[in-house]
Structure formats: structure tokens, C-alpha cells
Enzyme design. Structure first.
Site, short mmCIF file in Angstrom:
data_model
loop_
_atom_site.label_atom_id
_atom_site.label_comp_id
_atom_site.label_asym_id
_atom_site.label_seq_id
_atom_site.Cartn_x
_atom_site.Cartn_y
_atom_site.Cartn_z
N LYS A 41 -8.55 3.41 7.58
CA LYS A 41 -7.51 2.66 7.30
C LYS A 41 -8.18 1.13 7.08
CE LYS A 41 -3.33 4.45 7.51
NZ LYS A 41 -2.53 4.34 8.72
N LEU A 48 0.88 -1.16 -0.21
CA LEU A 48 -0.04 0.01 0.02
C LEU A 48 0.95 1.10 0.18
CD1 LEU A 48 -1.71 -2.42 0.94
CD2 LEU A 48 -2.93 -0.83 2.30
N CYS A 54 -7.46 26.41 1.20
CA CYS A 54 -7.38 25.59 2.41
C CYS A 54 -6.25 25.87 3.01
CB CYS A 54 -7.64 23.96 2.07
SG CYS A 54 -5.88 23.36 1.26
#
Length: 484
Positions: A267, A185, A458
Site C-alpha cells: 500500500k 486509486l 493456483c
């Protein structure tokens, strides 16, 4: 010019069948890599080493061969050598004299010999004979067995003499395919790149799974990291890069999941999605870059809860490593610069994350997800051969204009997560400010006045840029990034 490839010691101590199998794998891997440089490269396996021959008419390839050999898993070190035929010990001395005469002038030296085969002399006798002759018939300062200026390395194999001109340290580990495949991952950060490298080095064909949280720029950056790791350390085998669009999952987490559980739930959803990808590819283990206590989701309690989301083995090679050590390793393997410039996301995780998640509570929160959420997400996943990434990385994402002030006819869109916006509201005199969280912007933007220019805001300026890039990809050119 030749190279003598020495096997990693852990291969040498295996049983005879395993050692032979690993050596054959390493021979094949070396051949696969070097044949891409030159079809005439010769690779020959022997019991305790592998011989690599540079084409005689292409000496310019020597340095490139050496560089590639240094990055192939399973190699302890590589000796660059010149090969000679000999019959007697005096032949060895006569061959060594013209090679080392100038090199030894005004220097101390010693001779070291390794020998294989049946001879009427031993290694020490060769060292004494050759060393004595060189000491007598050159301008050397003398023989010095400890810390000499020059160490002459000779290798004797039956009737062949090899004079070593350079020793190149190898990567170590096991040859790729010695272990089963894994799915790593990868986020493009320091941790996941180093974790992926660790399993390449251990002999696993390492495939990559990337969860895209929004924006082509981030995906291209992660692809560059994966391609670098494969090209540098794992080029002998084909691997896959899987990109899973995860914006929809993040949207539902932010809209439906209790704030403190968001990080663990995210997760767990990634593990579920990666498990399904791995099962389709026949892979039985996932690799992550998690390190104990590094962030809130990586406490022992939370890791245990995350592990319960899948039946697959989750491997965490960095679990006890400190961050400075991880960064140093990233620097050594060449991923540090990629990781340092990789985007961080504003508001993707919760503001008040739990460090002791309760499985039953997390599972109750997950019941709030749409029933077919993962099915929809995985249906959009892109699977590509990593060799094709070279084309993708040559593309350039359109540069988004960034401004530090807003005109009266422009509209600022505050795309921060609701918690951030509520705690630190944005107020700009004389300019309209709309509040649209980033996870709703893609759908809400279509309803805005197309004749106006919109400035996305942001706090870190990363998510606003990625969202602007995404909107530009959708055909909207009236978007800029606002960085006051």
C-alpha cells in the site's frame, strides 16, 4: 417540452457570488452532456433554476434528457413541464381543465402552486380557484389535501405557467469542477468504485489510477468500471485513466520483504507511485476505498503508517461504512456486477499480516527495494483519455482453455506463492509438477521446453488464468489453466 432543473439546497444557501459561480458551472455541465445527445438542446440559467428545452421536432428525446439530467451532480430534482402563457387566474384554470379532466375521474386530488414574480394574487388563491373549478367541472371524487390520489403541481414564473407532468429526483451534491481534481486509486472492486462516485458527486473531477498486478483481463475490467462511472455521472468533463504496471513491485515485495509487512509495504508503494502520478497532473489529493478494519492493512495503526508514505492528502470517504452498505451503494450506482466479477489475486498479500505495523520497521524493510524501482515502474505507466476506453472495452481477451485433468505428456506448473505451495503441496499421479511462483513465471517460462503443454495451477484459478492470458499475449500458445 421543457425541464425545470432545481439546484441542490447546499448550492442555494451559498453566498451570492458562490451561488452564481456554481450555477454557471451546472449550466455548463448540463449543456456539455445534452449537446452530445442533440446539438439543438437549449439550456438557460436563471437565478434559482436552470431551464432545459427539448427540440420541438424531437419529442422522442424527452426520456433520454430526463435520464441524463438525473445523473448530473448538483441537481436536487427535475420537473418535466409543459409551458403556457397566461394573464389571469382564470386563464390558469382554463388551461388546466383539459389537461387534468380525464386524469381526475373518480379520484381525489389537490392543487399545489409555487409562484415567482409580481402578481395581483398569491399561491393559495390560485390553488383554491383552480382546485374549486376542477372539483366542480370534472368527475373527480373531491379535494383531499392529505394523501390525495393525484397532486396537481403548477409553477408560475411571471407570465409563464408550467404544468408539471413528472418529478425526477436528482443526484444531489455539487456540480463537477466546483471542487479541485482528485486521483482515485481504483481496483474495480466494490469499495474503490463507490469512493470514486462519492467524489464525482461532491463536484471533483475524478481521475483514475490503476495498479496492474498482472493480466489484460483485469485491466479491461477496471477500465470498464471507470468508464461506466465517468459516462454515467461525470461525462461533462474529460478525465484521465492511468495504468501502472505493478508486477515488478509485487515481485520484489514477495522476494525481499518480511512476510508480515507485505500488505502495508504494498500500500505504501502504491501511495508513493500515485503521489508522483498526481503531482505530474497537478492534483493535490488521493482517494481510496479503504474502510476501517475491513482488512489487515486498514487498521488505524496501519493506515497511519501508510499515510506517512506521502505528503499528499489521502481521502477515504468510506472509512466508517459497513461492507453491506458499500455493496448496496455499488448496486445503486451500477458498479455491483463489475465488482462481483472482478478477479481476486492468489498470494499477492502476506499470509500472516501485521495489524500494528511499526513505521521504523516498515521503513527498514523498504530499504531492501531496488533503488530505481518506482522510476522503472512509472516509466511504463500508460495515461489515456477515458473517452478512448470505449474502444478498449470492445476488444475481447482470448479465452483461455481450462482443464480438470492432466495427461501424462503435460506439465503442471504450481504458480502459488511459496508459503501456500509449501503448506499444501500439489501431487498428481503420473504427471510432472513444476513449482514456479507466479511472480517469476513471466521470465522462467521462456526457458521451458516449447514442445510441451503447460497447465497453470493456483487454488482460486484466477491468477493462473491471468498468467495464462499474459503468456498468450507474449506469443505462447502452449498454456492452459488447471482446475482439478
Amino acid at each position: 417540452m421543457k425541464f425545470i432543473v432545481k439546484l441542490y439546497p447546499e448550492i442555494m444557501i451559498k453566498s451570492k457570488p458562490v451561488r452564481m459561480r456554481f450555477t454557471k458551472m451546472l449550466e455548463s455541465n448540463i449543456r456539455n452532456v445534452l449537446k452530445k445527445i442533440d446539438e439543438d438542446a437549449k439550456v438557460q440559467r436563471q437565478w434559482d433554476k436552470i431551464m432545459v428545452k427539448v427540440p420541438k421536432d424531437k419529442p422522442e428525446l424527452t426520456e433520454l434528457f430526463a435520464e441524463r439530467l438525473a445523473h448530473i451532480p448538483g441537481i436536487h430534482h427535475v420537473l418535466q413541464v409543459a409551458e403556457y402563457d397566461f394573464e389571469t387566474v382564470d386563464d390558469i384554470y382554463q388551461l388546466a381543465l383539459p389537461v387534468y379532466r380525464d386524469m381526475l375521474k373518480d379520484k381525489t386530488f389537490c392543487v399545489r402552486v409555487k409562484r415567482a414574480g409580481q402578481h395581483d394574487f398569491n399561491s393559495i388563491e390560485v390553488e383554491r380557484y383552480v382546485g374549486g373549478g376542477l372539483n366542480q367541472f370534472t368527475e373527480a371524487k373531491g379535494v383531499q389535501l392529505k394523501n390525495p390520489d393525484v397532486t396537481i403541481q403548477l409553477e408560475i414564473d411571471r407570465d409563464k405557467l408550467y404544468m408539471v407532468s413528472q418529478r425526477i429526483e436528482g443526484l444531489g451534491g455539487f456540480p463537477i469542477a466546483a471542487q479541485e481534481d482528485v486521483l482515485s486509486l481504483i481496483s474495480g472492486g466494490f469499495d474503490s468504485g463507490v469512493a470514486s462516485f462519492q467524489f464525482i458527486k461532491k463536484g471533483s473531477r475524478t481521475h483514475y489510477c490503476f495498479f496492474n498486478l498482472g493480466g489484460a483481463q483485469h485491466e479491461i475490467g477496471v477500465k470498464q468500471v471507470a468508464y461506466h462511472l465517468w459516462k454515467t455521472y461525470g461525462e461533462s468533463h474529460k478525465v484521465k485513466f492511468v495504468s501502472v504496471p505493478f508486477e515488478e513491485v509485487v515481485t520484489e515485495i514477495l522476494e525481499r520483504i518480511e512476510n508480515g509487512q507485505m500488505g502495508v509495504v504494498l500500500k505504501r508503494m502504491m501511495m508513493r507511485a500515485a503521489t508522483r502520478v498526481a503531482e505530474r497532473m497537478g492534483i493535490q489529493a488521493l482517494v481510496t476505498g479503504e474502510s476501517l478494519g475491513q482488512v489487515s492493512s486498514q487498521t488505524l495503526t496501519n493506515l497511519n503508517v501508510i499515510d506517512r508514505s506521502t505528503d499528499l492528502l489521502i481521502l477515504r470517504p468510506l472509512i466508517s461504512m459497513d461492507k453491506p452498505d458499500i455493496i448496496r451503494e455499488a448496486r445503486r450506482i451500477g458498479t455491483e456486477d463489475f465488482a462481483a466479477s472482478m478477479p481476486e489475486y492468489c498470494g499477492v498479500i502476506s499470509q500472516r499480516p501485521t495489524v500494528k505495523a511499526v513505521l521504523s520497521k516498515v521503513e527498514a524493510e523498504e530499504q531492501k527495494f531496488s533503488e530505481d524501482l518506482l522510476d522503472r515502474v512509472l516509466a511504463k505507466a500508460e495515461v489515456i483519455d477515458i473517452r478512448d476506453i470505449a474502444v478498449a472495452t470492445s476488444e475481447r481477451v482470448t479465452e483461455t482453455e481450462t482443464v480438470s485433468s492432466a495427461a501424462g505428456n503435460e506439465v503442471i506448473i504450481d504458480i502459488r506463492a511459496p508459503e501456500e505451495e509449501e503448506s499444501r503441496p500439489l501431487d498428481v499421479d503420473g504427471v510432472e509438477v513444476k513449482v514456479i511462483p507466479f511472480f517469476k513465471l513471466a521470465t522462467a517460462f521462456a526457458e521451458l521446453d516449447k514442445d510441451k503443454t503447460y497447465l497453470l495451477y493456483c487454488e482460486r484459478g484466477v491468477m493462473s488464468k491471468l498468467q495464462a492470458l499474459y503468456l498468450q499475449e507474449q506469443g505462447y500458445n502452449n498454456v492452459k489453466v488447471y482446475r482439478p
